[in-house]
Design a protein around this motif. Structure first.
Motif, PDB file in Angstrom:
ATOM      1  N   TRP A 253       1.632  -8.583  -8.576  1.00 46.73           N
ATOM      2  CA  TRP A 253       1.147  -7.209  -8.762  1.00 46.73           C
ATOM      3  C   TRP A 253       2.236  -6.203  -8.421  1.00 46.73           C
ATOM      4  N   ALA A 254       3.033  -6.550  -7.398  1.00 42.55           N
ATOM      5  CA  ALA A 254       4.130  -5.659  -7.034  1.00 42.55           C
ATOM      6  C   ALA A 254       5.140  -5.544  -8.164  1.00 42.55           C
ATOM      7  N   LYS A 255       5.425  -6.697  -8.803  1.00 39.90           N
ATOM      8  CA  LYS A 255       6.376  -6.671  -9.933  1.00 39.90           C
ATOM      9  C   LYS A 255       5.811  -5.843 -11.086  1.00 39.90           C
ATOM     10  N   LYS A 256       4.515  -5.980 -11.321  1.00 40.85           N
ATOM     11  CA  LYS A 256       3.890  -5.191 -12.381  1.00 40.85           C
ATOM     12  C   LYS A 256       3.973  -3.701 -12.056  1.00 40.85           C
ATOM     13  N   ASN A 257       3.757  -3.368 -10.741  1.00 45.35           N
ATOM     14  CA  ASN A 257       3.825  -1.961 -10.352  1.00 45.35           C
ATOM     15  C   ASN A 257       5.249  -1.423 -10.447  1.00 45.35           C
ATOM     16  N   ILE A 258       6.230  -2.261 -10.106  1.00 45.98           N
ATOM     17  CA  ILE A 258       7.626  -1.847 -10.257  1.00 45.98           C
ATOM     18  C   ILE A 258       7.920  -1.513 -11.718  1.00 45.98           C
TER      19      ILE A 258
ATOM     20  N   ALA B 157       8.573   3.987  -4.202  1.00 46.05           N
ATOM     21  CA  ALA B 157       7.554   2.978  -4.494  1.00 46.05           C
ATOM     22  C   ALA B 157       8.217   1.665  -4.874  1.00 46.05           C
ATOM     23  N   ILE B 158       9.245   1.763  -5.720  1.00 47.68           N
ATOM     24  CA  ILE B 158       9.958   0.546  -6.133  1.00 47.68           C
ATOM     25  C   ILE B 158      10.574  -0.136  -4.912  1.00 47.68           C
ATOM     26  N   PHE B 159      11.183   0.675  -4.011  1.00 46.17           N
ATOM     27  CA  PHE B 159      11.821   0.132  -2.800  1.00 46.17           C
ATOM     28  C   PHE B 159      10.804  -0.661  -1.985  1.00 46.17           C
ATOM     29  N   LYS B 160       9.602  -0.082  -1.797  1.00 47.01           N
ATOM     30  CA  LYS B 160       8.575  -0.740  -1.000  1.00 47.01           C
ATOM     31  C   LYS B 160       8.100  -2.034  -1.675  1.00 47.01           C
ATOM     32  N   TRP B 161       7.873  -1.958  -2.975  1.00 50.09           N
ATOM     33  CA  TRP B 161       7.312  -3.135  -3.680  1.00 50.09           C
ATOM     34  C   TRP B 161       8.318  -4.285  -3.765  1.00 50.09           C
ATOM     35  N   GLU B 162       9.578  -3.934  -3.795  1.00 50.39           N
ATOM     36  CA  GLU B 162      10.599  -4.982  -3.811  1.00 50.39           C
ATOM     37  C   GLU B 162      10.598  -5.795  -2.509  1.00 50.39           C
ATOM     38  N   LYS B 163      10.042  -5.217  -1.405  1.00 49.99           N
ATOM     39  CA  LYS B 163      10.014  -5.892  -0.100  1.00 49.99           C
ATOM     40  C   LYS B 163       8.788  -6.784   0.059  1.00 49.99           C
ATOM     41  N   VAL B 164       7.858  -6.736  -0.966  1.00 49.92           N
ATOM     42  CA  VAL B 164       6.624  -7.507  -0.851  1.00 49.92           C
ATOM     43  C   VAL B 164       6.927  -8.974  -1.121  1.00 49.92           C
TER      44      VAL B 164
ATOM     45  N   ALA C 103       0.834  -1.201   0.000  1.00 41.36           N
ATOM     46  CA  ALA C 103       0.000   0.000   0.000  1.00 41.36           C
ATOM     47  C   ALA C 103       0.863   1.242   0.000  1.00 41.36           C
ATOM     48  N   GLN C 104       1.972   1.205   0.798  1.00 42.25           N
ATOM     49  CA  GLN C 104       2.868   2.371   0.815  1.00 42.25           C
ATOM     50  C   GLN C 104       3.442   2.633  -0.580  1.00 42.25           C
ATOM     51  N   GLY C 105       3.774   1.565  -1.310  1.00 42.04           N
ATOM     52  CA  GLY C 105       4.281   1.725  -2.682  1.00 42.04           C
ATOM     53  C   GLY C 105       3.276   2.433  -3.559  1.00 42.04           C
ATOM     54  N   GLU C 106       1.973   2.059  -3.391  1.00 46.74           N
ATOM     55  CA  GLU C 106       0.928   2.703  -4.196  1.00 46.74           C
ATOM     56  C   GLU C 106       0.876   4.196  -3.908  1.00 46.74           C
ATOM     57  N   VAL C 107       0.968   4.561  -2.591  1.00 44.33           N
ATOM     58  CA  VAL C 107       0.872   5.978  -2.238  1.00 44.33           C
ATOM     59  C   VAL C 107       2.060   6.739  -2.808  1.00 44.33           C
ATOM     60  N   TYR C 108       3.265   6.181  -2.631  1.00 45.06           N
ATOM     61  CA  TYR C 108       4.439   6.842  -3.214  1.00 45.06           C
ATOM     62  C   TYR C 108       4.307   6.991  -4.744  1.00 45.06           C
ATOM     63  N   TYR C 109       3.748   5.955  -5.387  1.00 44.62           N
ATOM     64  CA  TYR C 109       3.577   5.991  -6.849  1.00 44.62           C
ATOM     65  C   TYR C 109       2.681   7.151  -7.248  1.00 44.62           C
ATOM     66  N   HIS C 110       1.542   7.302  -6.513  1.00 48.34           N
ATOM     67  CA  HIS C 110       0.614   8.383  -6.848  1.00 48.34           C
ATOM     68  C   HIS C 110       1.226   9.740  -6.577  1.00 48.34           C
ATOM     69  N   HIS C 111       2.196   9.791  -5.662  1.00 48.58           N
ATOM     70  CA  HIS C 111       2.896  11.048  -5.383  1.00 48.58           C
ATOM     71  C   HIS C 111       4.159  11.191  -6.245  1.00 48.58           C
ATOM     72  N   LYS C 112       4.284  10.293  -7.251  1.00 42.93           N
ATOM     73  CA  LYS C 112       5.380  10.314  -8.213  1.00 42.93           C
ATOM     74  C   LYS C 112       6.752  10.092  -7.574  1.00 42.93           C
ATOM     75  N   ASP C 113       6.729   9.530  -6.373  1.00 40.93           N
ATOM     76  CA  ASP C 113       7.997   9.130  -5.742  1.00 40.93           C
ATOM     77  C   ASP C 113       8.237   7.675  -6.136  1.00 40.93           C
ATOM     78  N   TYR C 114       8.633   7.502  -7.408  1.00 44.40           N
ATOM     79  CA  TYR C 114       8.699   6.163  -8.004  1.00 44.40           C
ATOM     80  C   TYR C 114       9.800   5.323  -7.387  1.00 44.40           C
TER      81      TYR C 114
END
Length: 898
Positions: free
Chosen positions: A78-83, A64-71, A50-61
Motif C-alpha cells: 500500500w505504501a508503494k501504491k501511495n508513493i 509523504a514519499i519519504f515516510k512511505w519509503e521507510k515502511v 499514517a504520517q505519509g497519509e497526513v502529508y499526502y492530504h496536505h499536499k506535502d507529497y
C-alpha cells in the motif's frame, strides 16, 4: 473491508489519532517519539505510514514519499501504491507508472486500485491502447469492484472500440444475468455492431438468456437474426442458432415473433430461386423442425404445411416424428381466413421473375391467364366438344350474330365494337384485320370483342375451343365447362375420360353437358334410349353435373355461376395450377434449350466446313484468274518489247537517206540526231501505239470477262449461303472499280507516255569522233563530199543502236511494267470483300460454337442450378394447396397430394 476502504482513501491515520481535535501531524509526531523511546517498539512503520497519509492530504507529497519509503511492515504494497499516487499528483507520470508497475500483490482490492490508477494515468497521456489493456485487466480481475465495468463500457463506447464493448457486455450479461447488460447487447445488435462477428460467439449468451428470460431471449434472437440476414454470416447464424434451439426444451412455450421470422426465412430461402437444394437442405430441415417446435399448436398451420410440403417434394432431413406431428396439426386445423390472392400471386411472380432473369419466356399466355383468373367480377365459361355445329348454334343463340368461327379457339368478350385481336404468347393483344382468318391459320388464341348485351349484363366471357388439346391448355381459366355432345356421335367415351381427369385435377370446376339432336338419324324412341344411357354414364362420373338442351343451356349455367359469388378460393386454386403449368413449361424449355444448343453447335460446325470450303475454292479461282490475266498481259508486253527491239534499230538505220552530197557535213550529226528522234516519235505514235492499243483493249475485254465470270460465281455463292443462313446475311461482290482503273491506266499509258529526245549521234565515241573530224576536214573539199556521204551512210546503216533501243524501251515500257507488277494486287483487291466476309463468318461461327458449347457445358455440368429453383417453387405451391385445403376451400385430397 473497512480497513481496505481506509487504505484506499488514505484514512488509516484516523485510527491512530482517535478523532482527537489536535493537529494530526502533532499527534503522530508525539506517537512516533513515544514509540522510539520504548524498548521493544514495533509500531514505527504504522505511524510512518499514517504520517505519509497526513502529508499526502496536505499536499506535502515529498514528505509523504519519504515516510512511505521507510515502511517495512505488511503495508509495504500500500505504501508503494501511495508513493506512486504522490508522483502522479506531482506530475511525474513516468515515475508514477514505474512505481505502479513495480507493485506485486495478491490483494485483489489493492491490485484493482493500482490498475485503475494506471488507467487514469494512461488516459491523461492519451495512451489509449495501454488504457484499454489495463481496464480489461481490472474487469477480468475484479468485475464487481466499484463501477469498474461501467467505466470500461463508457471508455470503449467513447473510443468506438466496439469489439471490446461487445465482449464486455456479453461477459457481464452471462456473469450477472442482469437485464441491463442484456439490453446493452440488444442495443449493440440494433445498431448493427455485431453483424461482422461470427454467430457462435453469442451462443453462451443466448443459452444463459433462455434460462433467465424467455421473452428477452426471443427479442434478442430476432434482433440477431435480422442483423445477420443476407450478410456474410447469414447461413452460419441459421446453422448455429437452429442447432442451439434444437437442444432446448419448449414445453407450453410459444414464440410468435420468432415464429414469424422463421416463416420469412423459410420463404426467403425457397422463394427467389437463388439457392440449390443441396446448399440449404440441412438448414431448411432444421428450420422447419424448430419453427413447428416454437409455434403454438393452434396457430401452427403454416409450419406444419411447410414441413409436409418439404417432406413431400424434397424428402430430405426431417424426422418422421416431426412429419407425423405436422400431419396431425394439419388434419385438425380449424378453418382460417386466407390472404386472398397474395400468396398465390407471390409464388407466380417469383416464377416469372426467375424466368426473366434467365432470359426465358414461359409462353402459352401464362401471365394473361393469371390476370384473367384474378378478375373476380367476370364469369368464365368454356364451351367444348367435338360437335362444332352445336357449339356454333349455342353461340348464335346467346350472341345474336351469325359470324361464328368453328375452326378457331376464340374468346368472346363484350366490346362496344366488333373487333378481333390475337392474344400473343407474352399475353399482349395484337389487333387483327378483317381478313385475319385467311392470313393466319396458325393463330392459336383470338379474342373477339362483341357488342353483346348478354355478355355485358352477365359479366361473361366465353371461350370456345377447337380441339381437346386446346381445352386442356385453357381449362384453368374456366369457372364452368359446357360440353356439347351430338346425339348422332356415340364415340364420346374418350372425351368423358378426359373430362374425368380434368375434374380430378380441379374439383372446383363444374362440368355440365348439352346434348344436341340436330339432324338426328335416330327415331324418337332411339333418341330417348341413347339420352338415358348417356345420362347414366354421366351421372356415374359426374354426379353433380347437369344436362341441358341447346336452347337454354347457357342461361341455366349462368344462374349456377351467380350462386357462387365468393370464388377467391377457387380462383386461388386456378392460379396455383397455372403456376404449376408454368414450372412444367420451364422444365420443358430446359430440355428444349439443350437440344437447341446442340443444333446450333452442329449447324455452325457445318457452316464452318462450308465457309472454309468456299474460301478454299474461291482462293483457287482467284489464283486461276490472276494467272490468266497476268499471262495474257505478259504476252502482250513481250510482243511490244520485241517489236521495239526490231523496229527502232531499223527506223534509225533508215535515217541514212537523209545524208547526201548537199548535206552540211559540218552540222550533219546534229541534223541527223534531230531527224532520228523525229522518226522514232513518228513510229511510236503512228504505228506502235495504234497497233498495241488494240491488243491492250482486247486484253481488257479478257479481264472484263474474267471479272464477270468471277462475279457470277460469287452470286451463286451468295445465294447458297443466304439460303443456309435463311436471311440476306451475305453479299459477295467483286470490286469492279479495279477494271475501271485498268481502262483509265491503259489509256493514259498508250497516249500519255512520252519518250525524251535521245543523244543518238551526239554521243562521244571513237568512231563518231573520227566521223565528225572527217566531216570537218573533208567538208571544205567539194571533191571529197561523196566519200564523206558514203562514210556517214555506212555508219548509220551498220550501227546496231542497242543502247538507244534499250533506253527507249526502258522509258516507254516503264509504266506498262509497273502496271503489270500491280495486277496480282489488283486482282486480290477484286476478291478482298468476299474473302473478308467469309473469314468474318468463320470467326463468327467459331465464336458462336464457343458460346453455345460453354452454355451447354454449364447446363449439363450443373442441371441443379436450373431444376432446383423450380422444385422449390413446386414446394411453395404444394404448401399453399395444403393451407387452402385446411382453410376450407373444399380442395379434395386427391388434388392436393397428386
Amino acid at each position: 473491508m473497512k480497513k481496505e476502504n481506509e487504505l484506499i482513501k488514505k484514512h488509516y491515520y484516523k485510527q491512530l489519532i482517535m478523532n482527537k481535535e489536535t493537529n494530526p501531524i502533532s499527534i503522530l509526531a508525539e506517537a512516533m517519539l513515544d514509540e522510539t523511546q520504548k524498548e521493544e517498539g514495533g509500531n514505527e512503520c504504522f505511524i510512518r505510514f499514517a504520517q505519509g497519509e497526513v502529508y499526502y492530504h496536505h499536499k506535502d507529497y515529498e514528505s509523504a514519499i519519504f515516510k512511505w519509503e521507510k515502511v517495512e511492515n505488511e503495508f509495504v504494497p500500500w505504501a508503494k501504491k501511495n508513493i506512486a499516487d504522490s508522483y502522479y499528483e506531482l506530475g511525474y507520470l513516468v515515475k508514477a507508472e514505474e512505481e505502479y508497475l513495480a507493485i506485486h500483490t495478491d490483494n485483489v482490492t489493492l491490485a484493482s486500485e493500482v490498475q485503475l490508477q494506471l488507467f487514469s494515468l494512461y488516459m491523461e497521456q492519451s495512451q489509449l491502447e495501454q488504457a484499454a489493456e489495463v481496464i480489461k485487466q481490472v474487469v477480468a480481475l475484479n468485475p464487481d469492484y466499484l463501477t469498474v465495468t461501467e467505466i470500461a463500457r463508457t471508455f470503449f463506447e467513447e473510443h468506438r472500440d466496439w469489439d471490446s464493448a461487445i465482449e464486455l457486455a456479453i461477459q457481464e450479461a452471462i456473469r450477472t444475468e442482469s437485464m441491463d447488460w442484456f439490453n446493452i447487447v440488444s442495443d449493440y445488435i440494433d445498431k448493427g455492431l455485431t453483424k461482422a462477428i461470427e454467430p457462435n460467439y453469442f451462443t453462451k449468451l443466448l443459452q444463459t438468456l433462455f434460462l433467465v428470460d424467455i421473452e428477452k431471449f426471443e427479442k434478442i434472437s430476432v434482433a440477431f437474426w435480422k442483423s445477420y440476414q443476407h450478410g456474410e454470416y447469414y447461413f452460419s447464424w441459421l446453422t448455429e442458432f437452429n442447432q442451439l434451439l434444437s437442444e432446448m426444451s419448449f414445453q407450453d412455450i410459444s414464440l410468435q415473433e420468432l415464429s414469424k421470422v422463421y416463416e420469412e426465412t423459410y420463404s426467403d430461402l425457397i422463394s427467389e430461386g437463388t439457392y440449390l437444394i443441396e446448399d440449404i437442405s440441412s438448414i431448411v430441415s432444421t428450420i422447419l423442425t424448430n419453427w413447428l417446435k416454437i409455434t403454438k399448436k393452434s396457430q401452427a398451420l403454416l409450419p406444419a404445411t411447410a414441413v409436409l410440403s418439404w417432406n413431400q417434394i424434397i424428402s430430405e432431413g426431417i424426422e418422421g416424428s416431426v412429419v407425423k406431428e405436422a400431419e396431425a396439426i394439419w388434419a385438425h386445423a380449424s378453418k382460417t381466413p386466407t390472404d386472398g390472392f397474395l400468396p398465390s400471386i407471390d409464388v407466380f411472380n417469383s416464377i416469372v421473375k426467375w424466368a426473366n432473369e434467365h432470359g426465358i419466356q414461359i409462353g402459352e399466355r401464362v401471365p394473361w391467364m393469371v390476370e384473367h383468373v384474378m378478375d373476380l367480377e367476370m364469369n368464365h365459361v368454356m364451351i367444348a366438344g367435338e360437335h362444332t355445329e352445336g357449339k356454333s348454334q349455342l353461340l348464335r343463340n346467346v350472341l345474336g350474330q351469325e359470324d361464328i368461327n368453328e375452326a378457331k379457339t376464340i374468346l368472346y368478350r363484350y366490346g362496344s365494337d366488333s373487333m378481333y385481336s390475337e392474344i400473343l404468347e407474352s399475353g399482349d393483344w395484337l389487333p387483327l384485320d378483317d381478313d385475319w382468318i385467311e392470313q393466319s391459320l396458325s393463330r392459336k388464341l383470338v379474342a373477339h370483342s362483341v357488342p353483346s348485351s348478354f355478355l355485358k349484363n352477365n359479366n361473361l366471357e366465353i371461350l370456345t375451343t377447337k380441339s381437346i388439346d386446346e381445352m386442356e391448355t385453357y381449362v384453368n381459366i374456366a369457372d364452368r365447362i359446357l360440353y356439347v355432345i351430338d346425339i348422332n356421335t356415340l364415340s364420346f367415351e374418350s372425351d368423358l375420360l378426359l373430362l374425368e381427369k380434368i375434374q380430378r385435377n380441379d374439383p372446383t370446376i363444374a362440368i355440365d353437358f348439352i346434348v344436341t339432336k340436330m339432324n338426328t338419324i335416330y327415331t324418337e324412341q332411339e333418341v330417348e334410349r341413347i339420352v338415358t344411357q348417356l345420362e347414366e354414364r354421366i351421372k356415374d362420373s359426374f354426379p353433380l353435373s347437369q344436362m341441358f338442351d341447346l336452347k337454354d343451356g347457357l342461361h341455366v349455367c349462368l344462374k349456377q355461376l351467380s350462386k357462387n359469388k365468393e370464388r377467391t378460393g377457387e380462383r386461388n386454386q386456378k392460379i396455383l395450377k397455372i403456376s404449376k403449368r408454368a414450372i412444367e413449361l420451364l422444365l420443358e424449355k430446359r430440355v428444349k434449350r439443350e437440344k437447341q444448343l446442340l443444333e446450333e453447335i452442329t449447324w455452325n460446325e457445318e457452316a464452318i466446313l462450308k465457309l472454309t470450303g468456299a474460301n478454299n475454292q474461291l482462293s483457287d479461282i482467284e489464283k486461276e484468274k490472276i494467272q490468266h490475266i497476268k499471262e495474257s498481259y505478259e504476252v502482250i508486253m513481250k510482243e511490244m518489247k520485241d517489236e521495239l527491239k526490231v523496229r527502232i534499230p531499223k527506223t534509225l538505220q533508215a535515217c541514212s537517206r537523209f545524208v547526201n552530197e548537199s548535206s552540211n557535213f559540218k552540222q550533219i550529226h546534229i541534223e541527223l540526231n534531230r531527224k532520228m528522234n523525229e522518226e522514232i516519235q513518228q513510229y511510236l505514235q503512228q504505228t506502235f501505239v495504234p497497233k498495241f492499243a488494240n491488243s491492250l483493249q482486247q486484253w481488257l475485254e479478257i479481264g472484263n470477262v474474267e471479272f464477270i465470270q468471277s462475279q457470277a460465281y460469287l452470286k451463286d455463292m451468295t445465294d447458297g449461303f443466304n439460303r443456309l443462313y435463311q436471311n440476306d446475311h451475305f453479299k459477295f461482290q467483286g470490286d469492279f472499280r479495279i477494271l475501271d482503273d485498268w481502262y483509265r491506266d491503259i489509256d493514259r499509258m498508250n497516249y500519255g507516255v512520252h519518250v525524251e529526245n535521245m543523244n543518238i549521234l551526239l554521243r562521244v565515241t571513237p568512231s563518231q569522233l573520227l566521223l565528225k573530224s572527217s566531216g570537218k576536214l573533208f567538208g571544205v573539199l567539194p571533191s571529197n563530199k561523196s566519200m564523206v556521204e558514203k562514210m556517214y551512210k555506212k555508219f548509220i546503216e551498220n550501227e546496231d543502236y542497242k543502247q538507244v533501243t534499250d533506253s527507249i524501251i526502258s522509258q516507254y515500257m516503264l509504266q506498262f511494267d509497273l502496271f503489270g507488277k500491280a495486277l496480282e494486287r489488283d486482282m486480290k483487291m477484286f476478291f478482298s470483300s468476299p474473302f473478308r466476309q467469309l473469314n468474318e463468318a468463320i470467326i463468327e461461327a467459331e465464336s458462336a460454337i464457343n458460346h453455345y458449347t460453354e452454355e451447354l457445358n454449364i447446363l449439363r455440368a450443373n442441371p441443379k442450378k436450373y431444376n432446383d429453383p423450380l422444385t422449390l417453387f413446386k414446394t411453395r405451391i404444394y404448401q399453399l394447396e395444403l393451407v387452402a385445403q385446411a382453410s376450407g376451400n373444399n380442395w379434395s385430397e386427391s388434388y392436393v397430394t397428386q
